[in-house]
Design a protein around this motif. Structure first.
Motif, short mmCIF file in Angstrom:
data_model
loop_
_atom_site.label_atom_id
_atom_site.label_comp_id
_atom_site.label_asym_id
_atom_site.label_seq_id
_atom_site.Cartn_x
_atom_site.Cartn_y
_atom_site.Cartn_z
N UNK A 119 0.81 -1.22 0.00
CA UNK A 119 0.00 0.00 0.00
C UNK A 119 0.84 1.27 0.00
N UNK A 120 2.16 1.12 -0.02
CA UNK A 120 3.02 2.30 -0.08
C UNK A 120 3.08 3.08 1.22
N UNK A 121 3.11 2.37 2.32
CA UNK A 121 3.15 2.98 3.65
C UNK A 121 4.38 2.44 4.37
N UNK A 122 4.96 3.23 5.25
CA UNK A 122 6.09 2.71 6.01
C UNK A 122 5.58 1.72 7.04
N UNK A 136 6.57 1.56 10.03
CA UNK A 136 6.40 2.31 11.28
C UNK A 136 5.01 2.95 11.35
N UNK A 137 4.57 3.56 10.25
CA UNK A 137 3.24 4.17 10.25
C UNK A 137 2.13 3.13 10.33
N UNK A 138 2.33 1.99 9.69
CA UNK A 138 1.35 0.92 9.79
C UNK A 138 1.28 0.41 11.23
N UNK A 139 2.41 0.34 11.89
CA UNK A 139 2.45 -0.10 13.28
C UNK A 139 1.67 0.86 14.18
N UNK A 140 1.80 2.15 13.93
CA UNK A 140 1.05 3.16 14.69
C UNK A 140 -0.44 2.94 14.51
N UNK A 141 -0.84 2.65 13.30
CA UNK A 141 -2.26 2.37 13.02
C UNK A 141 -2.70 1.08 13.72
N UNK A 142 -1.89 0.03 13.62
CA UNK A 142 -2.24 -1.27 14.21
C UNK A 142 -2.42 -1.19 15.72
N UNK A 143 -1.61 -0.39 16.37
CA UNK A 143 -1.67 -0.30 17.84
C UNK A 143 -2.75 0.65 18.34
N UNK A 144 -3.44 1.31 17.40
CA UNK A 144 -4.50 2.23 17.80
C UNK A 144 -3.99 3.58 18.26
N UNK A 145 -2.73 3.88 18.00
CA UNK A 145 -2.14 5.14 18.43
C UNK A 145 -2.30 6.26 17.41
N UNK A 146 -2.81 5.93 16.23
CA UNK A 146 -3.01 6.95 15.19
C UNK A 146 -4.13 7.90 15.60
N UNK A 147 -3.93 9.18 15.39
CA UNK A 147 -4.95 10.18 15.72
C UNK A 147 -5.97 10.31 14.59
N UNK A 148 -5.55 10.00 13.37
CA UNK A 148 -6.42 10.09 12.20
C UNK A 148 -5.94 9.10 11.15
N UNK A 149 -6.86 8.70 10.28
CA UNK A 149 -6.53 7.78 9.19
C UNK A 149 -7.19 8.31 7.93
N UNK A 150 -6.44 8.42 6.88
CA UNK A 150 -7.00 8.87 5.61
C UNK A 150 -7.88 7.78 5.03
N UNK A 151 -8.94 8.22 4.37
CA UNK A 151 -9.84 7.26 3.72
C UNK A 151 -9.10 6.51 2.62
N UNK A 152 -8.13 7.14 1.97
CA UNK A 152 -7.36 6.45 0.94
C UNK A 152 -6.54 5.32 1.54
N UNK A 153 -6.10 5.48 2.78
CA UNK A 153 -5.35 4.43 3.47
C UNK A 153 -6.28 3.25 3.78
N UNK A 154 -7.46 3.56 4.31
CA UNK A 154 -8.44 2.50 4.59
C UNK A 154 -8.80 1.77 3.29
#
Length: 68
Positions: A25-28, A30-48
């Motif tokens: 998906x062209x993501x690092x 590290x950023x995917x890990x932030x999303x997986x752990x629920x620590x992300x403050x926001x997620x782009x719809x394109x990422x979802x």
């Protein structure tokens, strides 16, 4: 937080690693890990969209609401 991220569960069901998904998906990783752990403050719809496309799932498979 009342929003639970079930990305680990979907990765396991699809027998895919975080690194493989991140590359697809062209993501690092590290950023995917932030999303997986629920620590992300926001997620782009394109990422979802990209995650759902690669894992062949629905957004509701990734995100869950639980009352505190």
């Amino acid at each position: 937080m009342a929003i639970i991220v079930n990305l680990d569960m979907m990765l396991a069901k699809r027998k895919m690693t975080s690194l493989e998904l991140a590359n697809r998906i062209g993501m690092t990783q590290a950023n995917l890990s932030i999303l997986k752990t629920g620590k992300a403050k926001a997620v782009r719809m394109t990422t979802i969209d990209a995650i759902c496309r690669e894992l062949k799932c629905q957004p509701g498979d990734l995100l869950e609401f639980r009352e505190d």
